[in-house]
Design an enzyme around this catalytic site. Structure first.
Site, PDB file in Angstrom:
ATOM      1  N   ARG A 130       0.426  -1.552  -0.055  1.00  0.00           N
ATOM      2  CA  ARG A 130      -0.363  -0.295   0.061  1.00  0.00           C
ATOM      3  C   ARG A 130       0.905   1.132  -0.144  1.00  0.00           C
ATOM      4  O   ARG A 130       0.616   2.505  -0.094  1.00  0.00           O
ATOM      5  CB  ARG A 130      -0.521  -0.002   1.287  1.00  0.00           C
ATOM      6  CG  ARG A 130      -1.861  -0.923   0.921  1.00  0.00           C
ATOM      7  CD  ARG A 130      -3.148  -1.097   1.972  1.00  0.00           C
ATOM      8  NE  ARG A 130      -2.119  -1.307   3.373  1.00  0.00           N
ATOM      9  CZ  ARG A 130      -2.564  -2.932   3.936  1.00  0.00           C
ATOM     10  NH1 ARG A 130      -2.979  -3.530   2.938  1.00  0.00           N
ATOM     11  NH2 ARG A 130      -2.169  -3.107   4.581  1.00  0.00           N
TER      12      ARG A 130
ATOM     13  N   GLU B 106       6.160 -10.128  14.728  1.00  0.00           N
ATOM     14  CA  GLU B 106       5.209 -10.785  15.951  1.00  0.00           C
ATOM     15  C   GLU B 106       5.622 -12.194  15.991  1.00  0.00           C
ATOM     16  O   GLU B 106       5.824 -12.398  16.798  1.00  0.00           O
ATOM     17  CB  GLU B 106       3.632 -10.557  16.081  1.00  0.00           C
ATOM     18  CG  GLU B 106       3.214 -10.881  17.363  1.00  0.00           C
ATOM     19  CD  GLU B 106       1.545 -10.711  16.899  1.00  0.00           C
ATOM     20  OE1 GLU B 106       1.058 -10.983  18.295  1.00  0.00           O
ATOM     21  OE2 GLU B 106       1.097  -9.690  16.181  1.00  0.00           O
TER      22      GLU B 106
END
Length: 182
Positions: free
Chosen positions: A66, A103
């Site tokens: 994006r 993560e």
């Protein structure tokens, strides 16, 4: 909390919340309605171009994917070059690669080695600042190429994920501007 500005209200009105995506418990911020609205997309492009020009950037780095959508028209509007930072293995030719932690696991990003050089002042643009890992890795790439950091600009910052705190040391005094804070 302060009242949103006109541009913030416009942008917020075009961002759709999608519950439980990509996994249960996550509230995804979908910017596709904003991109589909020429007035909102134009206002976003103008705002990010203003940030870019104000900080004296000579090139924009857009983060996959994006950041490409936002960064390319900002570069055109600001009259400067656009450099894509891609996931590893997507660019032909000589690249600089930077690993970073996610993560759960790790990832790598790349930039063409010859696209940035000493004398460039680079504004890193992306849609969202979440945990800050990708932005932090992009700052390392820009510096390894010999360029200077003009700043980081994002459409929205998800403050509860702590990305700003993680990014502060890597910014080394360069600004981080978020048009929206969620």
């Amino acid at each position: 909390m302060t009242e949103p500005t006109d541009i913030q209200a416009l942008l917020l009105s075009r961002i759709r919340d999608v519950a439980d995506y990509p996994e249960p418990g996550v509230m995804f911020k979908d910017i596709t309605p904003l991109l589909a609205d020429p007035a909102a997309f134009g206002a976003l492009t103008d705002a990010l171009a203003d940030v870019t020009v104000r900080h004296g950037a000579t090139k924009i780095v857009g983060l996959e994917a994006r950041g490409f959508i936002l960064g390319a028209p900002v570069a055109v509007r600001a009259g400067i070059g656009f450099i894509p930072v891609r996931k590893a293995g997507k660019l032909p030719g000589a690249t600089l690669r930077q690993a970073y932690d996610l993560e759960y696991g790790s990832a790598e990003i790349e930039v063409h080695a010859e696209d940035l050089s000493a004398g460039d002042r680079v504004m890193v643009i992306d849609d969202v600042l979440a945990t800050g890992g990708t932005a932090e890795a992009s700052l390392a790439l820009v510096r390894r190429a010999g360029a200077e950091i003009a700043g980081v600009a994002v459409l929205m910052e998800l403050g509860f994920l702590g990305g700003r705190a993680r990014l502060e040391p890597a910014l080394a005094g360069a600004p981080l501007e978020a048009l929206l804070q969620v």
